[in-house]
Design a protein around this motif. Structure first.
Motif, mmCIF file in Angstrom:
data_model
loop_
_atom_site.group_PDB
_atom_site.id
_atom_site.type_symbol
_atom_site.label_atom_id
_atom_site.label_comp_id
_atom_site.label_asym_id
_atom_site.label_seq_id
_atom_site.Cartn_x
_atom_site.Cartn_y
_atom_site.Cartn_z
ATOM 1 N N THR A 90 0.886 -1.113 -0.040
ATOM 2 C CA THR A 90 -0.189 0.157 -0.346
ATOM 3 C C THR A 90 0.940 1.117 0.137
ATOM 4 O OG1 THR A 90 -0.081 -0.125 2.491
ATOM 5 C CG2 THR A 90 -1.859 -1.212 1.260
ATOM 6 N N TYR A 93 -0.974 8.249 -1.821
ATOM 7 C CA TYR A 93 -0.950 8.817 -3.245
ATOM 8 C C TYR A 93 -1.233 10.167 -3.445
ATOM 9 C CZ TYR A 93 -5.986 8.598 -2.035
ATOM 10 O OH TYR A 93 -7.142 8.590 -1.573
ATOM 11 N N ALA A 97 -3.866 10.638 -8.961
ATOM 12 C CA ALA A 97 -4.289 9.302 -8.513
ATOM 13 C C ALA A 97 -5.373 9.519 -7.281
ATOM 14 C CB ALA A 97 -3.125 8.531 -7.722
ATOM 15 N N ASP A 101 -6.654 3.238 -6.505
ATOM 16 C CA ASP A 101 -5.896 3.189 -7.853
ATOM 17 C C ASP A 101 -4.808 2.221 -7.665
ATOM 18 O OD1 ASP A 101 -7.744 5.065 -9.020
ATOM 19 O OD2 ASP A 101 -6.216 6.404 -9.494
ATOM 20 N N LEU A 103 -1.082 1.761 -8.457
ATOM 21 C CA LEU A 103 0.168 2.808 -8.519
ATOM 22 C C LEU A 103 1.470 2.111 -9.188
ATOM 23 C CD1 LEU A 103 -0.462 4.591 -5.418
ATOM 24 C CD2 LEU A 103 -1.274 5.443 -7.542
ATOM 25 N N TYR A 152 7.733 7.760 -8.035
ATOM 26 C CA TYR A 152 7.453 7.585 -6.416
ATOM 27 C C TYR A 152 8.685 8.343 -5.799
ATOM 28 C CZ TYR A 152 4.485 3.243 -6.146
ATOM 29 O OH TYR A 152 3.625 2.161 -6.217
ATOM 30 N N ALA A 187 3.327 8.565 -5.721
ATOM 31 C CA ALA A 187 3.184 8.081 -4.464
ATOM 32 C C ALA A 187 4.361 7.846 -3.704
ATOM 33 C CB ALA A 187 2.856 6.438 -4.895
ATOM 34 N N ASP A 189 6.355 5.858 -0.411
ATOM 35 C CA ASP A 189 6.584 4.529 0.293
ATOM 36 C C ASP A 189 7.915 4.457 1.046
ATOM 37 O OD1 ASP A 189 8.324 3.758 -1.741
ATOM 38 O OD2 ASP A 189 7.474 1.923 -2.033
ATOM 39 N N CYS A 210 1.890 -0.600 -6.142
ATOM 40 C CA CYS A 210 0.985 -0.478 -4.930
ATOM 41 C C CYS A 210 -0.330 -0.141 -5.112
ATOM 42 C CB CYS A 210 1.692 0.717 -3.985
ATOM 43 S SG CYS A 210 3.370 0.291 -3.566
ATOM 44 N N TYR A 211 -1.277 -0.312 -3.890
ATOM 45 C CA TYR A 211 -2.490 0.208 -4.055
ATOM 46 C C TYR A 211 -2.709 1.347 -3.189
ATOM 47 C CZ TYR A 211 -7.603 -0.941 -3.520
ATOM 48 O OH TYR A 211 -9.003 -0.943 -3.324
ATOM 49 N N GLY A 212 -3.325 2.449 -3.661
ATOM 50 C CA GLY A 212 -3.422 3.568 -3.162
ATOM 51 C C GLY A 212 -4.328 3.555 -2.080
ATOM 52 N N ASP A 215 -4.869 9.228 0.923
ATOM 53 C CA ASP A 215 -4.581 10.546 0.243
ATOM 54 C C ASP A 215 -3.390 11.432 0.921
ATOM 55 O OD1 ASP A 215 -4.830 13.236 -0.504
ATOM 56 O OD2 ASP A 215 -6.790 12.811 -1.130
#
Length: 245
Positions: A90, A93, A97, A101, A103, A152, A187, A189, A210-212, A215
């Protein structure tokens, strides 16, 4: 027989490609999707499963959190012969995005302390493997998703650089969000830039999906139901992409 120092695995226990996850519990959930999964002995909390997807042998390995241990797992697996890696998880984002979404990393800005050891200085960009990023995008599109591809940024200090829980963290993380939004980051991370740097240095293909879920600007989090369904989709997208010819 050669065995990796930290994970303890040998080449014959692993697939020809690997998916790297943070949360060890995801190893079990992905393993349940595979044919003939074999859960390998766990050392230092580094859980791994090897099984078959689309007729290809693939391994899924957990690293916990952060660039140093993520690159240790990648480096050990690369030393055992694996040539293709997808990091999934995860991420916070930024627009354009939206929550939910997928990513995909085209490249990443280095704000972690591990990448310089693999030849990429602080503040520089490092590229993902284009072919592998393309495979991830194609996998998502085939599943009816519209992925967001782009830049990223990777940090080490979660409660200072990414998310504040005290005054110092709030001020520093707010400045990070302004800076990264201005740079067009999609994104943030704690692993991608280091994994891309290590992959380039070691001559293996690496990209992130990745899964957004958060926010970056509003700090609003995705709900539990959406997180659960999106995670399952992410698993299948990564498996399809990494086993594609």
């Amino acid at each position: 027989m050669k065995r990796a120092w930290y994970t303890g695995h040998s080449a014959d226990e692993l697939g020809s490609s690997a998916i790297l996850v943070g949360d060890p519990e995801r190893v079990g959930r992905i393993g349940a999707l595979l044919q003939d999964p074999v859960f390998l002995p766990v050392k230092r909390g580094l859980a791994t499963v090897t099984g078959t997807w689309n007729g290809k042998k693939v391994s899924i390995a957990a690293f916990g959190m952060g660039a140093p241990i993520a690159t240790i797992v990648l480096h050990e697996f690369a030393d055992l012969g694996i040539k293709r890696f997808v990091r999934i998880g995860t991420a916070m984002y930024f627009p354009p995005a939206s929550g939910g979404d997928f990513l995909i990393s085209d490249d990443a800005l280095v704000f972690d302390g591990t990448s310089p050891a693999y030849g990429v200085p602080m503040g520089e960009r490092v590229a993902a493997d284009t072919s592998l990023a393309d495979r991830l995008a194609a996998s998502a599109t085939a599943a009816g998703e519209t992925p967001t591809r782009g830049l990223y940024a990777t940090y080490d200090a979660f409660y200072r650089d990414m998310f504040g829980i005290d005054a110092k963290g709030n001020a520093r993380a707010a400045q990070m969000r302004r800076d990264m939004a201005a740079k067009g980051v999609v994104a943030v991370d704690m692993e991608t830039s280091a994994l891309l740097a290590a992959g380039r240095d070691l001559g293996v293909a690496v990209a992130t999906l990745c899964y957004g879920t958060v926010d970056a600007l509003s700090q609003e989090k995705l709900g539990a139901e959406a997180l659960e369904s999106g995670e399952l989709t992410m698993f299948k997208l990564a498996l399809d992409a990494i086993t594609a010819d």
